[in-house]
Design a protein around this motif. Sequence first.
Motif, short mmCIF file in Angstrom:
data_model
loop_
_atom_site.label_atom_id
_atom_site.label_comp_id
_atom_site.label_asym_id
_atom_site.label_seq_id
_atom_site.Cartn_x
_atom_site.Cartn_y
_atom_site.Cartn_z
N ALA A 121 0.90 -1.14 -0.10
CA ALA A 121 0.05 -0.10 0.02
C ALA A 121 0.72 1.21 -0.16
O ALA A 121 0.71 2.31 -0.89
N ILE A 122 1.92 1.14 0.77
CA ILE A 122 2.85 2.48 0.75
C ILE A 122 3.42 2.74 -0.53
O ILE A 122 3.44 3.59 -0.88
N ALA A 123 3.88 1.46 -1.06
CA ALA A 123 4.53 1.63 -2.41
C ALA A 123 3.50 2.24 -3.43
O ALA A 123 4.03 3.09 -4.32
N ASP A 124 2.40 1.76 -3.30
CA ASP A 124 1.40 2.16 -4.09
C ASP A 124 1.03 3.50 -3.94
O ASP A 124 0.89 4.35 -5.03
N ILE A 125 1.10 3.80 -2.66
CA ILE A 125 0.85 5.33 -2.42
C ILE A 125 1.87 6.27 -3.00
O ILE A 125 1.81 7.16 -3.70
N LYS A 126 3.09 5.57 -2.84
CA LYS A 126 4.13 6.29 -3.26
C LYS A 126 3.92 6.61 -4.76
O LYS A 126 4.18 7.60 -5.25
N THR A 127 3.87 5.77 -5.46
CA THR A 127 3.77 5.72 -6.92
C THR A 127 2.54 6.73 -7.27
O THR A 127 2.72 7.59 -8.23
N VAL A 129 1.38 8.99 -5.53
CA VAL A 129 1.70 10.36 -4.99
C VAL A 129 2.73 10.75 -5.91
O VAL A 129 2.42 12.11 -6.27
N ALA A 130 3.70 10.06 -6.45
CA ALA A 130 4.61 10.32 -7.50
C ALA A 130 3.80 10.92 -8.79
O ALA A 130 4.33 11.94 -9.03
N SER A 131 3.01 9.97 -9.36
CA SER A 131 2.40 10.35 -10.54
C SER A 131 1.40 11.58 -10.14
O SER A 131 1.30 12.34 -10.99
N ASP A 135 1.82 14.85 -11.89
CA ASP A 135 0.80 15.55 -12.70
C ASP A 135 0.60 16.94 -12.33
O ASP A 135 0.31 17.83 -13.19
N ILE A 136 0.70 17.08 -11.05
CA ILE A 136 0.42 18.37 -10.58
C ILE A 136 1.43 19.26 -10.92
O ILE A 136 1.55 20.40 -11.29
N ALA A 137 3.01 18.85 -10.83
CA ALA A 137 4.00 19.60 -11.35
C ALA A 137 3.89 19.67 -12.74
O ALA A 137 4.20 20.96 -13.36
N GLU A 138 3.28 18.87 -13.66
CA GLU A 138 3.38 18.90 -15.03
C GLU A 138 2.33 20.05 -15.24
O GLU A 138 2.58 20.83 -16.22
N LYS A 139 1.21 20.05 -14.53
CA LYS A 139 0.26 21.15 -14.90
C LYS A 139 0.77 22.19 -14.51
O LYS A 139 0.67 23.40 -15.34
#
Lengths: 165, 72, 378
Positions: A121-127, A129-131, A135-139
């Motif tokens: 779950a943490i890894a999933d959350i990390k990915t 969060v990263a994506s 996305d946020i950063a891209e935007k």
Amino acid sequence: MQLLESFSFGLFIWQIVLFIALLLLLKKFAWKPILDAVDEREKSIESALKGAEEAERRMQALQADNEAAKKEAMIERDAIMKEARDTRDDIISDAKTAASEEGVKMIAAAREEIDIQKKAAIADIKTQVASLSLDIAEKVVRQKLSADGSQKELIDTLLNESKLN
Amino acid sequence: MSIPRIIGAGLIVIGVGVGIGRIGGSAMDAIARQPEATNKIQTAMLIAAALIEGIGFAALFATQEVVASTPE
Amino acid sequence: MRLKNFAKALILTILTSPVFAASPSSDHSDSDHNKELHTEHHGEERAETAADRSEFIQHHLQDAHNFVVWDAMHWVIPMPVILIDDGLHMFSSARFGHHEHDTVESKGKHYKKHEGIVYRSDSSGKLIKTDGHHVKPLDLSITKNVMMIIITGLLMLLLFRSLGKSYAKNGGISKGVGRFMEPIVLYIRDEIAIPNIGEKKYRKYLPFLLTIFFFIWFLNLFGLTPLGVNVTGNIAVTAALAVLVFLLTNLTGTKDYWKHIFDPLGDAMPWIAKFWLYLILWPIEILGIFIKPFSLLIRLYANMLAGHTVLMSLIALMYVSATWSWLGDPLALILSFAISLIELLVALLQAYIFTMLAALYFGFASEEHEHHEEAHSH
């Protein structure tokens, strides 16, 4: 002497002859069968008594045997009962330990599972969060920067750094 | 029967009487002391009494030996 | 048994009276006349003077050539007289007759009875004398006593043969009259033979002991019946029994028995010392061999004779005096009854004593190494 004068030798001789005849006849026809019969009877009584004694002795031996057998049986019964009780106790305690072990094992497995799930779950959350942050950063960047590669590189390194944390 | 003979017989009877009386008395004492030995004591008593009696009778005959009635 | 004895004693007292009662009823009156009358009749109907009574008792105690069953009724059974006097003479006792001077002629010889003894006489009735002695032939007559011995013997044979046979028939258990005798037989074996002779050797002597016991006992009892027999109170009979005991003792004597008599000291002393002692001891010991059976014969004879004499004297008391008869007769009856009861006991006791002492002597004769064992055990 009147005594000697009246002593009758005839009677004396008769008495000796008749007495010896009587003795021999009685010996043959009376005393022998009587004494033999009495002897035989005494012997049979004696043997009967001995037999009775023997029988009683045997009976006593038998009784003693019985007693011993009974005692043995009792002891055996007690032993069996004790064994049964022990076995029962063993089974119960075994079952108990097995159950508790199983429980511990299950708990451990559950914990492991939880850990794995947590990690996943943490890894999933990390990915995510990263994506998400990408996305946020891209935007954010799309709005301010045009497709500038150096900036995207900068963001990846930043992300990796955060992943390492 | 002459007087000396009667006296002699009397003396013998006194002697035998004393003897057998003593045996009987002693036997009674013995039986009282050991009732379980009654049979043995009685047998011994009878034998002893018989011996005394036998001698007594022999003596009585010696005193009473009547003069021979020899035929005429 | 007690009832039977009681009845027997009663019968005895009642039945013996007629023997004396034979004297006529006029007994107590004009005795002088009666006395003369009685002297005419010999051997019957006399109980008048003291001398007569004494003679009557003597007569009863003696053996007789004919069997007087009941004097008063003249029931007399004549019996054969057998004399050995240079040949065999046989005739009936009835031929002696009742009178003193009656003689019997047989094969050329004359015989006469005097005081129950047969003497040789001449034809007139005078006894023949040679060397100052009257000539007595050997009298082998079947007398009253011989008859009773034969009857007793037959009775014993019958009784004990049936007892012996009854065992086989009833599977080892006696039956009938013998059943009463069996405990007595066992008593003699267990209480007389075995303790005195010993377990090992008693078997050899037991038949003799049994026979002699029952023989004496039965004859003693017969003596108490009113038959007037006095077999065991006859010295010839007891002498014969004693001689048999003597012979049996000494003929079956073991080496130890003789050693006990002739060498009682054994190795305790050197022979030179023993010799002087034995000079005194031997006569005593040898005398002892004869005294033992002699005491047997005197004891039985004297006891039975004395018993009979006392009993008959007491019964005779009833015929003594008329003046005191109211006291004397019942007293005599009671006393004779009591003595009869005592005599019943004596009959058994004397048989027992005779058997017991005979067994004791047999025990001495058959002893073996007893004193040696004793010496070792000390």
